[in-house]
Write a protein that holds these residues in place. Structure first.
Motif, PDB file in Angstrom:
ATOM      1  N   GLU A  59       3.404   7.237   9.607  1.00  0.00           N
ATOM      2  CA  GLU A  59       2.567   8.266   8.991  1.00  0.00           C
ATOM      3  C   GLU A  59       1.685   7.713   7.872  1.00  0.00           C
ATOM      4  O   GLU A  59       0.731   8.372   7.421  1.00  0.00           O
ATOM      5  CB  GLU A  59       3.431   9.401   8.446  1.00  0.00           C
ATOM      6  N   GLY A  60       1.975   6.505   7.395  1.00  0.00           N
ATOM      7  CA  GLY A  60       1.169   5.871   6.364  1.00  0.00           C
ATOM      8  C   GLY A  60       1.718   6.090   4.963  1.00  0.00           C
ATOM      9  O   GLY A  60       2.649   6.872   4.749  1.00  0.00           O
ATOM     10  N   GLY A  61       1.148   5.382   4.013  1.00  0.00           N
ATOM     11  CA  GLY A  61       1.585   5.479   2.623  1.00  0.00           C
ATOM     12  C   GLY A  61       0.877   4.429   1.781  1.00  0.00           C
ATOM     13  O   GLY A  61      -0.114   3.829   2.209  1.00  0.00           O
ATOM     14  N   ALA A  62       1.404   4.200   0.579  1.00  0.00           N
ATOM     15  CA  ALA A  62       0.749   3.252  -0.334  1.00  0.00           C
ATOM     16  C   ALA A  62       1.777   2.619  -1.255  1.00  0.00           C
ATOM     17  O   ALA A  62       2.806   3.225  -1.590  1.00  0.00           O
ATOM     18  CB  ALA A  62      -0.337   3.942  -1.143  1.00  0.00           C
ATOM     19  N   LEU A  63       1.482   1.402  -1.676  1.00  0.00           N
ATOM     20  CA  LEU A  63       2.232   0.665  -2.692  1.00  0.00           C
ATOM     21  C   LEU A  63       1.232   0.253  -3.753  1.00  0.00           C
ATOM     22  O   LEU A  63       0.169  -0.284  -3.428  1.00  0.00           O
ATOM     23  CB  LEU A  63       2.900  -0.563  -2.070  1.00  0.00           C
ATOM     24  N   ALA A  64       1.534   0.524  -5.025  1.00  0.00           N
ATOM     25  CA  ALA A  64       0.557   0.267  -6.085  1.00  0.00           C
ATOM     26  C   ALA A  64       1.227  -0.357  -7.292  1.00  0.00           C
ATOM     27  O   ALA A  64       2.424  -0.182  -7.537  1.00  0.00           O
ATOM     28  CB  ALA A  64      -0.143   1.570  -6.490  1.00  0.00           C
ATOM     29  N   ALA A  69      -3.650  -1.632 -11.330  1.00  0.00           N
ATOM     30  CA  ALA A  69      -4.557  -2.763 -11.154  1.00  0.00           C
ATOM     31  C   ALA A  69      -4.896  -2.991  -9.685  1.00  0.00           C
ATOM     32  O   ALA A  69      -5.993  -3.450  -9.368  1.00  0.00           O
ATOM     33  CB  ALA A  69      -3.951  -4.029 -11.746  1.00  0.00           C
ATOM     34  N   TRP A  70      -3.977  -2.716  -8.784  1.00  0.00           N
ATOM     35  CA  TRP A  70      -4.222  -2.882  -7.352  1.00  0.00           C
ATOM     36  C   TRP A  70      -3.431  -1.839  -6.574  1.00  0.00           C
ATOM     37  O   TRP A  70      -2.426  -1.301  -7.062  1.00  0.00           O
ATOM     38  CB  TRP A  70      -3.834  -4.297  -6.875  1.00  0.00           C
ATOM     39  N   THR A  71      -3.879  -1.565  -5.373  1.00  0.00           N
ATOM     40  CA  THR A  71      -3.197  -0.633  -4.481  1.00  0.00           C
ATOM     41  C   THR A  71      -3.280  -1.163  -3.059  1.00  0.00           C
ATOM     42  O   THR A  71      -4.346  -1.609  -2.617  1.00  0.00           O
ATOM     43  CB  THR A  71      -3.837   0.768  -4.524  1.00  0.00           C
ATOM     44  N   LEU A  72      -2.152  -1.145  -2.360  1.00  0.00           N
ATOM     45  CA  LEU A  72      -2.121  -1.427  -0.931  1.00  0.00           C
ATOM     46  C   LEU A  72      -1.993  -0.094  -0.205  1.00  0.00           C
ATOM     47  O   LEU A  72      -0.991   0.602  -0.364  1.00  0.00           O
ATOM     48  CB  LEU A  72      -0.939  -2.344  -0.587  1.00  0.00           C
ATOM     49  N   THR A  73      -3.004   0.259   0.580  1.00  0.00           N
ATOM     50  CA  THR A  73      -2.994   1.519   1.316  1.00  0.00           C
ATOM     51  C   THR A  73      -2.741   1.232   2.790  1.00  0.00           C
ATOM     52  O   THR A  73      -3.458   0.420   3.407  1.00  0.00           O
ATOM     53  CB  THR A  73      -4.337   2.255   1.158  1.00  0.00           C
ATOM     54  N   GLY A  77      -0.671   4.974  11.444  1.00  0.00           N
ATOM     55  CA  GLY A  77      -0.806   4.141  12.632  1.00  0.00           C
ATOM     56  C   GLY A  77      -0.910   2.661  12.366  1.00  0.00           C
ATOM     57  O   GLY A  77      -0.940   1.864  13.306  1.00  0.00           O
ATOM     58  N   ALA A  78      -0.973   2.234  11.078  1.00  0.00           N
ATOM     59  CA  ALA A  78      -1.084   0.807  10.772  1.00  0.00           C
ATOM     60  C   ALA A  78       0.213   0.058  11.022  1.00  0.00           C
ATOM     61  O   ALA A  78       0.211  -1.170  11.147  1.00  0.00           O
ATOM     62  CB  ALA A  78      -1.535   0.603   9.332  1.00  0.00           C
ATOM     63  N   VAL A  79       1.349   0.769  11.059  1.00  0.00           N
ATOM     64  CA  VAL A  79       2.620   0.177  11.466  1.00  0.00           C
ATOM     65  C   VAL A  79       3.226   1.075  12.529  1.00  0.00           C
ATOM     66  O   VAL A  79       3.048   2.307  12.513  1.00  0.00           O
ATOM     67  CB  VAL A  79       3.600   0.008  10.287  1.00  0.00           C
ATOM     68  N   ALA A  80       3.962   0.479  13.454  1.00  0.00           N
ATOM     69  CA  ALA A  80       4.518   1.235  14.563  1.00  0.00           C
ATOM     70  C   ALA A  80       5.881   1.823  14.244  1.00  0.00           C
ATOM     71  O   ALA A  80       6.352   2.730  14.939  1.00  0.00           O
ATOM     72  CB  ALA A  80       4.616   0.337  15.796  1.00  0.00           C
ATOM     73  N   ALA A  81       6.536   1.306  13.211  1.00  0.00           N
ATOM     74  CA  ALA A  81       7.864   1.784  12.823  1.00  0.00           C
ATOM     75  C   ALA A  81       8.014   1.637  11.317  1.00  0.00           C
ATOM     76  O   ALA A  81       7.153   1.039  10.646  1.00  0.00           O
ATOM     77  CB  ALA A  81       8.938   0.990  13.560  1.00  0.00           C
ATOM     78  N   ALA A  82       9.088   2.205  10.780  1.00  0.00           N
ATOM     79  CA  ALA A  82       9.339   2.088   9.346  1.00  0.00           C
ATOM     80  C   ALA A  82       9.321   0.616   8.938  1.00  0.00           C
ATOM     81  O   ALA A  82      10.026  -0.209   9.532  1.00  0.00           O
ATOM     82  CB  ALA A  82      10.677   2.725   8.998  1.00  0.00           C
ATOM     83  N   THR A  83       8.511   0.299   7.932  1.00  0.00           N
ATOM     84  CA  THR A  83       8.270  -1.080   7.531  1.00  0.00           C
ATOM     85  C   THR A  83       8.388  -1.200   6.020  1.00  0.00           C
ATOM     86  O   THR A  83       7.884  -0.348   5.288  1.00  0.00           O
ATOM     87  CB  THR A  83       6.861  -1.533   7.965  1.00  0.00           C
ATOM     88  N   THR A  84       9.070  -2.247   5.553  1.00  0.00           N
ATOM     89  CA  THR A  84       9.172  -2.494   4.122  1.00  0.00           C
ATOM     90  C   THR A  84       8.019  -3.371   3.666  1.00  0.00           C
ATOM     91  O   THR A  84       7.853  -4.507   4.140  1.00  0.00           O
ATOM     92  CB  THR A  84      10.504  -3.174   3.774  1.00  0.00           C
ATOM     93  N   PHE A  85       7.200  -2.832   2.780  1.00  0.00           N
ATOM     94  CA  PHE A  85       6.101  -3.577   2.166  1.00  0.00           C
ATOM     95  C   PHE A  85       6.543  -4.003   0.772  1.00  0.00           C
ATOM     96  O   PHE A  85       7.148  -3.204   0.032  1.00  0.00           O
ATOM     97  CB  PHE A  85       4.845  -2.718   2.081  1.00  0.00           C
ATOM     98  N   SER A  86       6.224  -5.242   0.388  1.00  0.00           N
ATOM     99  CA  SER A  86       6.616  -5.740  -0.930  1.00  0.00           C
ATOM    100  C   SER A  86       5.426  -6.392  -1.613  1.00  0.00           C
ATOM    101  O   SER A  86       4.471  -6.838  -0.968  1.00  0.00           O
ATOM    102  CB  SER A  86       7.771  -6.742  -0.818  1.00  0.00           C
ATOM    103  N   ALA A  87       5.499  -6.442  -2.936  1.00  0.00           N
ATOM    104  CA  ALA A  87       4.442  -7.035  -3.760  1.00  0.00           C
ATOM    105  C   ALA A  87       5.082  -7.878  -4.851  1.00  0.00           C
ATOM    106  O   ALA A  87       6.001  -7.411  -5.540  1.00  0.00           O
ATOM    107  CB  ALA A  87       3.569  -5.952  -4.374  1.00  0.00           C
TER     108      ALA A  87
END
Length: 379
Positions: A59-64, A69-73, A77-87
């Motif tokens: 469904e999408g989301g964001a990490l900021a 100072a920065w945001t990853l949007t 549909g950018a991922v096919a399943a639940a995915t852990t994004f890290s910064a």
């Protein structure tokens, strides 16, 4: 999270002899034309803290960053399943970096492009720099800082955004190619003593009447801890970015300074403080201390080299050396063929990237290919 530099409006540390913020309106031209520096790889940044992570689904989301100072949007549909994004915040070696680098990662492959957005300089744009002076770069597997295919700017939000099909180490930078790059050293025994070294990138301000540059860079303490008398002090991080400033060649002198700061925690609480760089060549800091250039300076079209020392008697000394060049012989560089490696040769400050070998098999090339025995296959 990365800490944004507090840019000083109009870079007053070094404008000095150029009246106020008037350089951008000068009618003069630079007398230092140069060739385009050859792209060269840099070291990978060092982590400055722990990674932060969030799980994002189809469904999408964001990490900021906490400070925006920065945001990853991540669009739907950018991922096919639940995915852990890290910064992870990193020291930045990107030429012209205005913030710390951020390493963006995901534990699942991307199914579509994501957006990496950096906040601009807010109310701190110096004269001659605007939102569209900025750009975003990412570091590829070979260490080169690459421009994404396209950037978009939002003046109302003061942001610049890259749309990308992959994740990597990302930085906000000045958008033009540096005219000079190089190294410097710093010795400071006023107050808590320390030594440090750094890298700098200089960008010609072509509307100035004298050779004048925007300068960015990074300064790194030479040790993990500092000693002041019987006390031991630990900095918040070894490396800090220099605030964006202005440097100039005025007559026979290269006039510049450093503006970085560390937070110290000391075993003697009375010494716990902010530790600031005090070096400049115009007596803005340590006004009661005498200062002079040491030896012979070189302030030519392709080289700016020298040394300057401030002496404060029993209070200590502050001394720096610098070596900024339009080109460096023998550096690793990227030829136009992505499946070849190369090294630089310099002639009058203009660099040539000479192919010397094959890139590692599997190196990405073309739109979707990979290098095999020095040739792009499937691209």
């Amino acid at each position: 999270m990365p800490v944004r530099p507090s840019l000083r409006a109009c870079a007053p540390l070094l404008l000095l002899a150029v009246a106020g913020c008037t350089l951008g309106s000068s009618t003069g031209t630079s007398s230092q034309p140069r060739g385009t520096p050859v792209p060269t790889a840099t070291a990978v940044g060092t982590p400055l803290g722990l990674a932060t992570a969030i799980q994002i689904g189809p469904e999408g989301g964001a990490l900021a960053a906490d400070d925006g100072a920065w945001t990853l949007t991540v669009p739907a549909g950018a991922v096919a399943a639940a995915t852990t994004f890290s910064a992870t915040p990193l020291t930045s070696h990107a030429p012209g970096a205005l913030t710390q680098t951020v390493r963006l990662e995901a534990d699942q492959p991307l199914a579509g492009p994501v957006k990496v957005t950096f906040k601009g300089l807010g109310s701190s744009y110096p004269s001659g720099v605007a939102l569209k002076s900025l750009a975003i770069r990412y570091q590829d597997a070979r260490g080169f800082w690459v421009a994404p295919d396209g950037l978009s700017y939002d003046a109302a939000a003061d942001t610049v955004t890259a749309t990308t099909p992959h994740l990597s180490d990302w930085a906000l930078v000045l958008g033009q190619t540096p005219d000079l790059q190089g190294t410097f050293t710093l010795t400071q025994t006023v107050g808590v003593p320390f030594t440090a070294s750094g890298t700098g990138a200089l960008y010609a301000w072509t509307s100035a009447t004298e050779p004048t540059y925007w300068m960015t860079g990074t300064v790194t303490l030479d040790a993990d801890t500092l000693t002041a008398g019987s006390a031991t002090c630990t900095p918040d991080a070894r490396a800090h970015d220099l605030e964006l400033s202005v440097a100039e060649v005025h007559g026979a002198d290269f006039r510049w300074g450093m503006n970085a700061r560390w937070a110290l925690t000391c075993t003697d609480p009375s010494l716990s403080q902010d530790l600031a760089t005090l070096f400049d060549t115009l007596q803005i800091n340590l006004t009661s201390c005498g200062g002079s250039y040491v030896g012979t300076q070189v302030n030519g079209d392709s080289f700016i080299q020298g040394q300057y020392t401030k002496t404060c008697g029993t209070g200590g000394v502050v001394s720096a050396t610098w070596d900024f060049r339009a080109c460096w012989d023998g550096l690793s560089c990227q030829p136009s063929d992505p499946c070849r490696t190369g090294t630089t040769t310099c002639n009058g400050g203009i660099g040539t990237c000479n192919p010397t070998g094959n890139a590692a098999d599997g190196t990405p090339c073309g739109t979707s290919g990979a290098c095999v025995a020095g040739a792009c296959v499937g691209g």
